[in-house]
Write an enzyme that holds these catalytic residues in place. Structure first.
Site, PDB file in Angstrom:
ATOM      1  N   SER A 135      17.866  -3.813 -52.894  1.00 52.30           N
ATOM      2  CA  SER A 135      17.873  -2.641 -52.852  1.00 52.30           C
ATOM      3  C   SER A 135      16.717  -1.819 -51.825  1.00 52.30           C
ATOM      4  O   SER A 135      15.748  -3.091 -52.192  1.00 52.30           O
ATOM      5  CB  SER A 135      17.619  -1.652 -54.150  1.00 52.30           C
ATOM      6  OG  SER A 135      17.391  -0.648 -54.186  1.00 52.30           O
ATOM      7  N   LYS A 161      21.232  -1.744 -49.848  1.00 50.02           N
ATOM      8  CA  LYS A 161      21.199  -0.098 -50.423  1.00 50.02           C
ATOM      9  C   LYS A 161      20.058   0.112 -49.975  1.00 50.02           C
ATOM     10  O   LYS A 161      19.174  -0.414 -50.479  1.00 50.02           O
ATOM     11  CB  LYS A 161      21.114  -0.256 -51.859  1.00 50.02           C
ATOM     12  CG  LYS A 161      20.897   0.804 -52.873  1.00 50.02           C
ATOM     13  CD  LYS A 161      21.512   0.276 -54.068  1.00 50.02           C
ATOM     14  CE  LYS A 161      20.583   0.867 -55.026  1.00 50.02           C
ATOM     15  NZ  LYS A 161      20.868   0.562 -56.434  1.00 50.02           N
ATOM     16  N   LEU A 162      20.715   1.683 -49.292  1.00 48.96           N
ATOM     17  CA  LEU A 162      18.651   1.730 -48.933  1.00 48.96           C
ATOM     18  C   LEU A 162      18.689   3.078 -50.466  1.00 48.96           C
ATOM     19  O   LEU A 162      20.108   3.836 -50.252  1.00 48.96           O
ATOM     20  CB  LEU A 162      19.132   3.321 -47.434  1.00 48.96           C
ATOM     21  CG  LEU A 162      19.676   2.197 -45.986  1.00 48.96           C
ATOM     22  CD1 LEU A 162      19.659   3.018 -45.259  1.00 48.96           C
ATOM     23  CD2 LEU A 162      19.119   1.481 -45.841  1.00 48.96           C
ATOM     24  N   LYS A 163      17.240   3.700 -50.755  1.00 49.85           N
ATOM     25  CA  LYS A 163      17.148   4.721 -50.953  1.00 49.85           C
ATOM     26  C   LYS A 163      16.983   5.527 -51.050  1.00 49.85           C
ATOM     27  O   LYS A 163      16.549   5.993 -49.475  1.00 49.85           O
ATOM     28  CB  LYS A 163      15.723   4.005 -51.853  1.00 49.85           C
ATOM     29  CG  LYS A 163      15.795   3.322 -52.989  1.00 49.85           C
ATOM     30  CD  LYS A 163      16.410   3.147 -54.532  1.00 49.85           C
ATOM     31  CE  LYS A 163      16.439   2.620 -55.012  1.00 49.85           C
ATOM     32  NZ  LYS A 163      17.488   2.574 -56.813  1.00 49.85           N
ATOM     33  N   ASP A 188      21.440   4.826 -52.039  1.00 53.96           N
ATOM     34  CA  ASP A 188      20.928   5.510 -53.631  1.00 53.96           C
ATOM     35  C   ASP A 188      19.341   6.583 -53.683  1.00 53.96           C
ATOM     36  O   ASP A 188      19.164   6.951 -53.299  1.00 53.96           O
ATOM     37  CB  ASP A 188      21.053   4.295 -54.557  1.00 53.96           C
ATOM     38  CG  ASP A 188      20.225   4.509 -55.815  1.00 53.96           C
ATOM     39  OD1 ASP A 188      20.362   5.248 -56.721  1.00 53.96           O
ATOM     40  OD2 ASP A 188      20.072   3.375 -56.564  1.00 53.96           O
ATOM     41  N   ASN A 190      19.027   8.683 -56.058  1.00 49.57           N
ATOM     42  CA  ASN A 190      18.604   8.626 -57.745  1.00 49.57           C
ATOM     43  C   ASN A 190      18.596   9.594 -58.589  1.00 49.57           C
ATOM     44  O   ASN A 190      17.267  10.526 -58.931  1.00 49.57           O
ATOM     45  CB  ASN A 190      17.374   7.455 -57.970  1.00 49.57           C
ATOM     46  CG  ASN A 190      17.438   5.833 -57.829  1.00 49.57           C
ATOM     47  OD1 ASN A 190      17.096   5.513 -57.130  1.00 49.57           O
ATOM     48  ND2 ASN A 190      18.035   5.519 -59.088  1.00 49.57           N
ATOM     49  N   GLU A 213      25.177   6.826 -54.275  1.00 47.36           N
ATOM     50  CA  GLU A 213      24.884   6.308 -55.900  1.00 47.36           C
ATOM     51  C   GLU A 213      24.008   7.348 -56.402  1.00 47.36           C
ATOM     52  O   GLU A 213      23.651   7.895 -55.922  1.00 47.36           O
ATOM     53  CB  GLU A 213      24.129   4.567 -56.004  1.00 47.36           C
ATOM     54  CG  GLU A 213      23.764   4.371 -57.102  1.00 47.36           C
ATOM     55  CD  GLU A 213      23.397   3.645 -56.894  1.00 47.36           C
ATOM     56  OE1 GLU A 213      22.669   2.201 -56.275  1.00 47.36           O
ATOM     57  OE2 GLU A 213      22.769   2.648 -58.207  1.00 47.36           O
ATOM     58  N   ASP A 238      25.608   6.166 -61.675  1.00 45.57           N
ATOM     59  CA  ASP A 238      24.644   4.806 -62.048  1.00 45.57           C
ATOM     60  C   ASP A 238      23.613   5.611 -63.475  1.00 45.57           C
ATOM     61  O   ASP A 238      25.147   5.716 -64.659  1.00 45.57           O
ATOM     62  CB  ASP A 238      23.415   4.370 -61.254  1.00 45.57           C
ATOM     63  CG  ASP A 238      22.327   3.981 -61.568  1.00 45.57           C
ATOM     64  OD1 ASP A 238      21.922   3.561 -62.667  1.00 45.57           O
ATOM     65  OD2 ASP A 238      21.283   3.377 -61.431  1.00 45.57           O
ATOM     66  N   LYS A 262      24.980  -1.427 -65.148  1.00 45.33           N
ATOM     67  CA  LYS A 262      23.253  -2.556 -65.600  1.00 45.33           C
ATOM     68  C   LYS A 262      23.325  -2.581 -66.975  1.00 45.33           C
ATOM     69  O   LYS A 262      23.698  -1.320 -67.983  1.00 45.33           O
ATOM     70  CB  LYS A 262      22.385  -1.403 -65.373  1.00 45.33           C
ATOM     71  CG  LYS A 262      21.668  -1.276 -63.937  1.00 45.33           C
ATOM     72  CD  LYS A 262      20.820   0.284 -63.238  1.00 45.33           C
ATOM     73  CE  LYS A 262      20.545  -0.145 -62.307  1.00 45.33           C
ATOM     74  NZ  LYS A 262      19.598   1.361 -62.044  1.00 45.33           N
ATOM     75  N   GLY A 290      20.372  -3.383 -60.777  1.00 48.38           N
ATOM     76  CA  GLY A 290      19.236  -4.207 -61.210  1.00 48.38           C
ATOM     77  C   GLY A 290      18.265  -3.792 -61.417  1.00 48.38           C
ATOM     78  O   GLY A 290      18.009  -1.933 -61.303  1.00 48.38           O
TER      79      GLY A 290
HETATM   80  O1  OSB Z   1      18.797   2.822 -59.409  1.00 42.69           O
HETATM   81  O2  OSB Z   1      19.669   0.960 -58.429  1.00 42.69           O
HETATM   82  C1  OSB Z   1      18.524   1.893 -59.133  1.00 42.69           C
HETATM   83  C2  OSB Z   1      15.515  -0.186 -59.591  1.00 42.69           C
HETATM   84  C3  OSB Z   1      14.614   0.010 -60.602  1.00 42.69           C
HETATM   85  C4  OSB Z   1      15.113   1.708 -61.098  1.00 42.69           C
HETATM   86  C5  OSB Z   1      16.923   2.135 -60.653  1.00 42.69           C
HETATM   87  C6  OSB Z   1      17.229   1.621 -59.430  1.00 42.69           C
HETATM   88  C7  OSB Z   1      16.839   0.735 -59.657  1.00 42.69           C
HETATM   89  C8  OSB Z   1      16.989  -0.183 -57.477  1.00 42.69           C
HETATM   90  C9  OSB Z   1      16.793  -1.661 -58.044  1.00 42.69           C
HETATM   91  O3  OSB Z   1      17.435   0.023 -56.823  1.00 42.69           O
HETATM   92  C10 OSB Z   1      17.446  -2.924 -57.825  1.00 42.69           C
HETATM   93  C11 OSB Z   1      16.782  -3.895 -58.312  1.00 42.69           C
HETATM   94  O4  OSB Z   1      16.853  -5.293 -59.228  1.00 42.69           O
HETATM   95  O5  OSB Z   1      16.893  -5.482 -57.172  1.00 42.69           O
HETATM   96 MG    MG Z   2      20.469   3.285 -59.204  1.00 50.43          MG
END
Ligand code: OSB
Ligand code: MG
Length: 377
Positions: A135, A161-163, A188, A190, A213, A238, A262, A290
């Site tokens: 990520s 995976k790109l935020k 992702d 969020n 995501e 998620d 998760k 994760g």
């Molecule tokens: O949305 O997947 C998520 C980390 C903290 C909170 C939310 C997310 C994440 C990650 C990191 O994307 C994933 C990792 O543990 O490598």
């Molecule tokens: Mg996520």
């Protein structure tokens, strides 16, 4: 098995690099570890709640509070507690799934160690190693991002995976596609978008992403189904998936084609296993998410990710993606995979000397004359 006492330990760990998402930047983590002390041995749990209630409403200080005052007392009163009793015993307390997951994980670890079974065996794992993705946080510039992605691809990660967030979406995705070709790629958000952004998000379609995501807020499950009529890229949820029931509803509504599992988010590994099985029945592939876990959480996640319906690489990256030094033996990427631990319980050993060095507080909650009491450490 009788739960005699629980140790709550907070540790501070720096990330190897700041991790920026649409909800904030993390550089250091304040992590709650839970040790279950039973008449048949000990077990470890890791709480995935962050320092702030920004990913979900849970946060580490609240998790510790609810464990001490509301979750551990009823468990410590019981004559016998197995992992499969924990969720039921705690059902009258609403929410706080990450806190519940942590104690259930610790009880499960103690139970499996005493039964001489591994997490992988318990879950019915079908692989001895799992494919890993990584990520990648929001970066200051596109050249910075390309440097980071290139580094991870050189290390062998099998999926990127790109935020993303409004203003950091099409540009980064285009740049990664132009530089690195058809590497497995997903994004992702969020929860950073609204349904009004549907046409904008549809502009991601030509980039052939594996999935997008959680584009919309967690309570907007129906809106994800509406979004899916406009956007061709498969939608993965998620934050919205907090239980097997939520997963069943989202699938029936057509809100997602893929689910990120998760264990912490859904109240523990046992609920996570139900989601895995439900998704398999509906032919909805899942992958392991994760929460920047230490080697403890990673051990459980990697074991679960070896179940048959984990069809996509997980956010189960190597220890050195997160921390210079892990609290267990490090997870090392080999050919883009992590080995599934095969020792008893979680199958990893906590480095107690290092743990002591990074501990910021310790609290014991124990049974005494049948009554759970708090003991300062
Ligand atoms: O949305 O997947 C998520 C980390 C903290 C909170 C939310 C997310 C994440 C990650 C990191 O994307 C994933 C990792 O543990 O490598
Ligand atoms: Mg996520």
């Amino acid at each position: 098995m009788k739960l005699e006492a629980v140790e709550l330990r907070r540790i501070r760990m720096s990330l190897v690099a700041p991790f920026e998402t649409s909800f904030g930047t993390q550089q250091e983590r304040d992590i709650l570890l839970v040790k279950a002390i039973t008449d048949e041995g000990e077990g470890w749990g890791e709480c995935v709640a962050g320092e702030e209630p920004d990913y979900s409403s849970e946060y580490v200080e609240a998790a510790q509070h609810v464990l001490v005052h509301h979750l551990l007392p009823p468990l410590l009163e019981r004559d016998s507690t197995a992992a499969h009793d924990v969720a039921g015993a705690l059902r009258r307390i609403h929410g706080h799934r990450m806190a519940k997951a942590a104690i259930e994980m610790a009880v499960l670890d103690a139970e499996l160690r005493s039964k001489r079974e591994s997490f992988a065996q318990f879950f019915g794992a079908v692989h001895t190693a799992v494919d890993c993705g990584v990520s990648v946080g929001i970066h200051r510039s596109i050249p910075d991002l390309l440097r980071t992605v290139g580094g991870y691809l050189d290390q062998g990660y099998r999926r990127i995976k790109l935020k993303i967030k409004p203003g950091w979406d099409l540009g980064p995705v285009r740049a990664v596609r132009e530089r690195f070709g058809d590497v497995p790629l997903q994004v992702d958000a969020n929860t950073a978008y609204s349904l009004a952004d549907a046409e904008h998000l549809a502009q991601l379609d030509p980039f052939d992403l594996l999935l997008i995501e959680q584009p919309l807020p967690e309570d907007q499950v129906l809106a994800h189904a509406e979004l899916a009529k406009v956007v061709r890229t498969p939608i993965c949820l998620d934050e919205s998936i907090t239980s097997a029931q939520a997963a069943a509803d989202a699938i029936q509504l057509g809100a997602c084609k893929i689910i990120n599992i998760k264990p912490g988010r859904v109240g523990g590994y046992l609920e996570a296993r139900l989601i895995h099985d439900l998704c398999a029945k509906h032919r909805v592939p899942v992958w392991m998410g994760g929460m920047l876990e230490t080697g403890l959480g990673r051990a459980g996640n990697v074991a679960m990710a070896a179940m048959p319906n984990f069809k996509l690489p997980g956010d189960t990256s190597a220890s050195d993606r997160y921390y210079h030094r892990d609290i267990t033996e490090p997870f090392v990427l080999v050919d883009g995979r992590l080995k599934v631990p095969d020792g008893l319980g979680l199958g990893v050993k906590v480095d107690v000397d290092y743990l002591r060095e990074i501990t910021t507080s310790q609290q014991m909650v124990q049974r005494r004359e049948g009554r759970p009491v708090r003991v300062a450490d």
